[in-house]
Design an enzyme around this catalytic site. Structure first.
Site, PDB file in Angstrom:
ATOM      1  N   CYS A 207       0.810  -1.223   0.000  1.00 24.36           N
ATOM      2  CA  CYS A 207       0.000   0.000   0.000  1.00 24.36           C
ATOM      3  C   CYS A 207       0.843   1.273   0.000  1.00 24.36           C
ATOM      4  CB  CYS A 207      -0.944  -0.001   1.197  1.00 24.36           C
ATOM      5  SG  CYS A 207      -2.196  -1.306   1.143  1.00 24.36           S
TER       6      CYS A 207
ATOM      7  N   HIS B  48      -3.261   7.501   2.433  1.00 27.90           N
ATOM      8  CA  HIS B  48      -3.650   6.197   1.915  1.00 27.90           C
ATOM      9  C   HIS B  48      -5.037   5.886   2.456  1.00 27.90           C
ATOM     10  CE1 HIS B  48      -3.889   2.044   0.967  1.00 27.90           C
ATOM     11  NE2 HIS B  48      -3.614   1.610   2.182  1.00 27.90           N
TER      12      HIS B  48
ATOM     13  N   ASN C 288     -10.026   0.418  -0.204  1.00 31.59           N
ATOM     14  CA  ASN C 288      -8.569   0.430  -0.166  1.00 31.59           C
ATOM     15  C   ASN C 288      -8.042  -0.115  -1.493  1.00 31.59           C
ATOM     16  OD1 ASN C 288      -5.847  -0.026   0.234  1.00 31.59           O
ATOM     17  ND2 ASN C 288      -6.075  -1.001   2.230  1.00 31.59           N
TER      18      ASN C 288
END
Length: 319
Positions: free
Chosen positions: A115, A246, A276
């Protein structure tokens, strides 16, 4: 002094939407529970479409190139942050190079920081522009995590969506990227995993995550790194115009914003619509905010991400 300045942004998300109502039919969960715990209402998924990691990266790149107003022939490097490449090899970056018909006398490579992949890629690109004479670098964050989630695991399948985001970094005399900081700690590597099928042929490469432990570490480490980069840059918290985090968990995002003293309206949020999207989440959010007219040239942006590895990073920049 030469800076790496964002000249164009672009993104791509698949057409198919998987809502919380859809997930209620698949696993034991509810829209209320997902919204309260994570903040996701829907996510875009590849599913059975022609989309894949490469095609999404290419489409996002085309839009960034168009906004930048450059001839693709001037691109002198491609860096792709991804954990879900279409192939073990060749790299996604080389496939992007092929589809965009870019010249061959340039480096093209992938990095896997999960990520945090886009922030890692951005930091590397910044160094090449500052120190190695690069003029135009294509940086992409792209992931297809719905291809590796366990759709029977209600704790993880609710979290993820697919997508890609890209930026064109250009060498410029005006301030652009001011600072980047990258950290990692492999002692926590077992907290988020998706094993390769190369070594265990009988295993299914599903994503596994210890959510509570990851949540606590994310809040702590992101809080520390935003303090670190602000101090390193000599700025005050009041000098930050926008936080582009994020998009992993709304509660993690809120904790970081609170630490920075930023109201919610100064935080770019796409988690409710995208979920996500791993390495794609920051450039996706950046592209959405720029095209909506929220973020403008000259604004000071703080980007931060945290992912498997564990790997995390932050970037402070002037748009």
């Amino acid at each position: 002094m030469t800076y790496a300045r964002i000249q164009g942004v672009g993104s791509y998300i698949p057409q198919q939407i998987l809502s919380n109502a859809d997930l209620e039919k698949m696993v034991n969960t509810t829209d209320e529970w997902i919204m309260q715990r994570v903040g996701v209402r829907e996510r875009h998924v590849i599913a059975n479409s022609p989309d894949n990691t490469t095609t999404m990266a290419v489409d996002a790149a085309k839009r960034a190139i168009e906004m930048a107003g450059i001839d693709p022939a001037v691109i002198d490097m491609i860096i792709v942050g991804t954990a879900t490449a279409e192939y073990y090899f060749p790299s996604t970056a080389c496939l992007v190079q092929k589809h965009l018909n870019l010249r061959e006398d340039i480096p093209a490579f992938d990095i896997n920081a999960a990520c945090a992949g886009f922030v890692y890629a951005l930091s590397i690109a910044d160094q090449y522009i500052r120190n190695e004479g690069a003029k135009h670098i294509l940086v992409i964050g792209v992931d297809s995590l719905t291809k590796v989630v366990d759709w029977k695991d209600r704790s993880t399948c609710i979290l993820f969506g697919d997508g890609a985001g890209a930026v064109i970094l250009q060498a410029h005399k005006e301030p652009g990227i001011l600072n980047t900081i990258l950290h990692a700690n492999g002692d926590y590597s077992d907290l988020i995993t998706a094993k390769s099928g190369v070594w265990e042929r009988e295993s299914v490469p599903h994503l596994h995550m210890y959510g509570k432990e990851v949540f606590k570490l994310a809040v702590t480490k992101l809080g520390e790194i935003v303090d670190e980069i602000i101090e390193k840059s000599g700025l005050k918290q009041s000098g930050i115009d926008w936080l582009i985090p994020h998009q992993a968990n709304l509660r993690i995002i809120e904790a970081t914003a609170k630490r920075l003293g930023l109201p919610r309206e100064r935080v770019i949020l796409t988690i409710e619509q995208h979920g996500n999207t791993s390495a794609a989440s920051i450039p996706l959010a950046l592209d959405a905010a720029v095209r909506a007219g929220k973020i403008k040239r000259g604004d000071t942006l703080l980007l931060e991400a945290f992912g498997a590895g564990l790997a995390w990073g932050a970037a402070l920049l002037k748009l």
